[in-house]
Design an enzyme around this catalytic site. Structure first.
Site, short mmCIF file in Angstrom:
data_model
loop_
_atom_site.label_atom_id
_atom_site.label_comp_id
_atom_site.label_asym_id
_atom_site.label_seq_id
_atom_site.Cartn_x
_atom_site.Cartn_y
_atom_site.Cartn_z
N LYS A 100 2.88 -3.36 2.83
CA LYS A 100 3.94 -3.46 3.85
C LYS A 100 5.24 -2.82 3.39
CE LYS A 100 1.89 -6.04 7.09
NZ LYS A 100 1.82 -5.71 8.51
N ASP A 101 5.40 -2.56 2.11
CA ASP A 101 6.60 -1.86 1.62
C ASP A 101 6.78 -0.54 2.37
OD1 ASP A 101 6.56 -3.85 -0.26
OD2 ASP A 101 6.14 -2.54 -1.97
#
Length: 363
Positions: free
Chosen positions: A50-51
């Site tokens: 998700k970064d």
């Protein structure tokens, strides 16, 4: 130049560029002849796949003028793995781990917990609460990972090309043959941005014949056809980060060739394999992806790939165990496992009275 070979300006420079690792021990245990490969996302700066979407959504919103440093508050409903110098509010279902909340708070975010059982369109859900806060806080913006095109684009432009580059840059040898392409890719579906973006990256410019497999937990409704979801629709599940009770806009279900449903039990068993055999400290959704991959490879549809030397089967491993260390499923696995032969031997030795050394005997 890989980022490890130069000084980075800040932590955002360490987002992505994650390794693709051979899972040879699991492949051998499962009797697979293909190359089983894991894309290990917990090595990214924030510890999660998700970064990538958080970085891209913020950067694109800055270009559009939607975010103003010192004025804008970013609000995001999330499972705890998403979200530069802005005030941030995260709305997070109660189901999600304490570690996620602690990490977000340590980074300066405000965290608001919401009922896990609240339907996605309920005012009490993490999405409903986020919208309410946005409407009441001046300058607040929801970047909306569920509908933001930059979610799948992050994977189409970064994760996918990284996988393709790693596969095509690794020469085929007698000991480690390779088809030179991504033959199969397996990824879990949450918002669906990951599997959608990866499918487009691989099929558009690399291998249109690649098989893309989406993994959805039992209890979720993302899989196609709908009949796959019916037996367990609405049932609670423990695995975090994948599955929903609605179909997000960014999930292009038509770009997924095969959908598989996975249970908590098989997901956590696959986590154990990844930890014990490959030394990869991954989270539950990584286990879901691996369990789906192994089930497909042992199926009538997938066994021809499983037994094909040089075929490259890539499993997306979304995050690490950091976010789940206090979860009962992990503590049971780590602390309540059956004693190993070595543990039994240690216990036997320590039950004996200590033998006297030479100096003790002389005294």
């Amino acid at each position: 130049m890989p980022y490890s070979a130069r000084i980075l300006d800040n932590a955002l420079g360490a987002v992505g560029n994650t390794p693709l690792i051979r899972l040879d021990k699991i492949a051998a245990q499962e009797g697979l002849q293909c190359n089983l490969l894991g894309k290990v996302e917990y090595t990214s700066a924030g510890g999660s796949v998700k970064d990538r979407i958080a970085k891209r959504m913020v950067e694109e919103a800055e270009k559009e003028g939607r975010l103003i440093p010192g004025q804008t508050t970013i609000i995001e409903p999330t499972s705890g793995n998403t979200d530069k110098g802005y005030s941030v509010i995260i709305t997070l279902p109660n189901k999600m781990s304490l570690e996620k909340e602690a990490a977000l708070r340590a980074l300066g975010a405000e965290v608001v917990r919401t009922p896990t059982e609240a339907a996605w369109d309920s005012p009490e859900s993490h999405i409903g609460v986020a919208k309410r806060l946005r409407d009441e806080i001046p300058g607040a913006v929801i970047l909306d990972q569920y509908g933001n095109i930059n979610n799948p684009l992050a994977h189409e432009y970064t994760t996918g090309p990284e996988i393709i580059e790693a596969v095509t840059n690794t020469p085929s040898t007698a000991e480690q043959p390779s088809s030179g392409k991504v033959d199969v890719l397996i990824a879990g579906a949450g918002t669906g941005g990951t599997v959608s973006g990866l499918s487009r990256a691989i099929k558009k410019s690399h291998n249109p014949d690649s098989v893309i497999i989406g993994v959805d937990p039992k209890g979720s409704i993302l899989a196609v056809p709908e009949s796959l979801n019916t037996p367990d629709a609405g049932s609670p599940y423990i695995v975090e980060g994948i599955g929903y009770d609605f179909v997000p806009e960014v999930l292009a279900r038509e770009v997924v060739d095969v959908w598989l449903k996975t249970s908590d039990e098989e997901s956590f068993e696959a986590v154990k394999k990844l930890m014990r055999l490959e030394g990869l400290l991954v989270g539950g959704s990584s286990g879901s992806a691996l369990s789906g991959a192994l089930r497909w490879l042992h199926s009538d549809e997938g066994k021809h790939v499983a037994q094909k030397k040089g075929a490259n089967v890539v499993v997306l491993l979304p995050d690490g165990i950091r976010n789940y260390m206090s979860k009962p499923w992990f503590l049971k696995m780590a602390l309540e496992a059956e004693p190993s032969p070595l543990a039994n031997r240690i216990a036997t030795i320590l039950q004996k009275a200590p033998s006297k050394g030479p100096e003790q005997e002389r005294s």
